[in-house]
Design an enzyme around this catalytic site. Structure first.
Site, PDB file in Angstrom:
ATOM      1  CB  ALA A  89      -6.045   4.447  18.240  1.00 13.93           C
TER       2      ALA A  89
ATOM      3  CG  HIS B  11       3.504   6.910  20.680  1.00 16.72           C
ATOM      4  ND1 HIS B  11       3.559   8.062  21.438  1.00 16.72           N
ATOM      5  CD2 HIS B  11       2.714   7.185  19.607  1.00 16.72           C
ATOM      6  CE1 HIS B  11       2.821   9.001  20.861  1.00 16.72           C
ATOM      7  NE2 HIS B  11       2.303   8.490  19.749  1.00 16.72           N
TER       8      HIS B  11
ATOM      9  CB  THR C 122      -1.961  11.723   6.407  1.00 12.45           C
ATOM     10  OG1 THR C 122      -1.744  12.897   5.614  1.00 12.45           O
ATOM     11  CG2 THR C 122      -0.936  10.660   6.047  1.00 12.45           C
TER      12      THR C 122
ATOM     13  CG  HIS D 211      -4.359   8.186   7.783  1.00 14.58           C
ATOM     14  ND1 HIS D 211      -3.097   8.266   8.345  1.00 14.58           N
ATOM     15  CD2 HIS D 211      -4.244   7.328   6.742  1.00 14.58           C
ATOM     16  CE1 HIS D 211      -2.263   7.487   7.675  1.00 14.58           C
ATOM     17  NE2 HIS D 211      -2.941   6.912   6.687  1.00 14.58           N
TER      18      HIS D 211
ATOM     19  CB  SER E 264      -0.934  -0.001   1.217  1.00 10.90           C
ATOM     20  OG  SER E 264      -0.205  -0.205   2.423  1.00 10.90           O
TER      21      SER E 264
ATOM     22  NE  ARG F 298      -2.147  10.381  20.862  1.00 13.05           N
ATOM     23  CZ  ARG F 298      -1.030  10.727  21.493  1.00 13.05           C
ATOM     24  NH1 ARG F 298      -0.780  10.253  22.696  1.00 13.05           N
ATOM     25  NH2 ARG F 298      -0.147  11.510  20.904  1.00 13.05           N
ATOM     26  N   GLY F 299      -4.110  10.404  16.884  1.00 20.55           N
ATOM     27  CA  GLY F 299      -3.862  11.749  16.387  1.00 20.55           C
ATOM     28  C   GLY F 299      -3.119  12.594  17.395  1.00 20.55           C
ATOM     29  CG  ASP F 300       0.181  13.969  16.920  1.00 24.36           C
ATOM     30  OD1 ASP F 300       0.349  13.151  17.844  1.00 24.36           O
ATOM     31  OD2 ASP F 300       0.701  13.863  15.795  1.00 24.36           O
TER      32      ASP F 300
ATOM     33  CE1 TYR G  33       3.883   5.735  16.433  1.00 18.19           C
ATOM     34  CE2 TYR G  33       2.154   4.414  17.456  1.00 18.19           C
ATOM     35  CZ  TYR G  33       2.542   5.533  16.741  1.00 18.19           C
ATOM     36  OH  TYR G  33       1.613   6.436  16.334  1.00 18.19           O
TER      37      TYR G  33
ATOM     38  CG  PHE H  70       9.351  13.750  10.388  1.00 20.85           C
ATOM     39  CD1 PHE H  70       8.305  14.549  10.810  1.00 20.85           C
ATOM     40  CD2 PHE H  70       9.068  12.446   9.995  1.00 20.85           C
ATOM     41  CE1 PHE H  70       7.006  14.068  10.861  1.00 20.85           C
ATOM     42  CE2 PHE H  70       7.773  11.951  10.036  1.00 20.85           C
ATOM     43  CZ  PHE H  70       6.738  12.768  10.470  1.00 20.85           C
TER      44      PHE H  70
END
Length: 277
Positions: free
Chosen positions: A112, A138, A39, A67, A6, A97-99, A134, A205
């Site tokens: 999540a 994380h 995203t 997402h 993907s 979960r997102g930020d 992760y 990053f």
């Protein structure tokens, strides 16, 4: 069973970017990936843009996975978006979960697992649900084992599989799989793969998201200085070999982070998909 591949995009901010993405998507579609994902910005900041790119991709006859995170949205807003996706024939979601975006006043994170439970409650088994994993843990996790328990909670809540944060050490992925198996996780965990192009940006990053660049790799890339072409050539060779090692070691497929660029991800994916169909 065939391996699953993907590609991931982010929603462009300009019309030029959207047109470019159409061309990139068309070229990558020729490789017959299982799906494309799109995203969702911190706190849902790209919600409408994400939705538009997702629906456009679906209309092009391609399988697409938006997402999704709660962000600052109410349950009714997320349910409306889910129903829009369902009505459009979309059957896969990456639940995150997102930020918390800065300066929004949003203070509560909805995990999540809660989002997975919400989606299952309101849409049953309509969606194939992906969650994040992760291998190098994380940044907010208390410890290694606690983070694996969080992953198990998400999968036990109804997620079908997981996609990892990118990494550059195959050992970290395989050790993570072993730890997950010992914790009772038996659902697929797909490695996420990031190309190496602009090393300075990647290093910055990576520090922010907790992805480790092995010291030897960092030193190697530092040695090229501003020789961008050499960085790209070495990066392509290294990431392609990493993918081969992962697949030969039993990874169920690969999720490629395209960064909305056709190269080098197309060349890397072609090499891997030809060797591991």
């Amino acid at each position: 069973m065939a391996n699953r591949y993907s590609f991931e995009f982010f929603p462009p901010k300009t019309e030029i970017g959207r047109e470019k993405l159409k061309d990139i998507r068309s070229q990558l579609a020729a490789l017959n990936p299982e799906f494309f994902s799109v995203t969702y910005g911190a706190g849902g900041s790209t919600r409408d843009n994400t939705r538009d790119i997702v629906l456009e991709t679906k209309k092009a006859g391609l399988s697409v996975a938006p997402h999704l995170s709660f962000g600052g949205d109410e349950e009714s807003e997320i349910l409306e978006l889910l129903n829009n996706y369902k009505d459009a024939g979309i059957d896969r979601i990456v639940a995150l979960r997102g930020d918390i975006p800065s300066g929004t006043g949003v203070t509560r994170l909805v995990y999540a697992r809660e989002l997975v439970e919400f989606i299952r409650k309101h849409t049953g088994d309509h969606f194939q649900l992906e969650v994040a994993a992760y291998p190098e843990i994380h940044p907010d996790a208390k410890n290694y084992d606690a983070d694996i328990r969080f992953l198990k909670d998400k999968l036990d809540a109804g997620a079908n599989s997981a996609i990892t944060q990118y990494f550059f050490s195959a050992d970290s992925y395989f050790y993570f799989l072993d730890a997950c198996e010992k914790a009772g996780i038996d659902k697929p965990i797909y490695p996420g793969i990031m190309p190496i192009t602009n090393y300075k940006n990647l290093a910055r990053f990576s520090r922010n998201c907790g992805a480790e660049i092995p010291r030897w790799l960092s030193q190697k890339l530092d040695g090229y200085g501003d020789d961008q072409q050499s960085i790209i050539e070495f990066g392509n060779e290294f990431v392609t070999e990493l993918c081969h090692i992962l697949m030969e070691g039993g990874a169920p497929g690969i999720h490629f982070y395209s960064m909305n660029q056709i190269e080098p991800i197309k060349s890397i994916a072609e090499a891997v998909m030809q060797s591991h169909p």
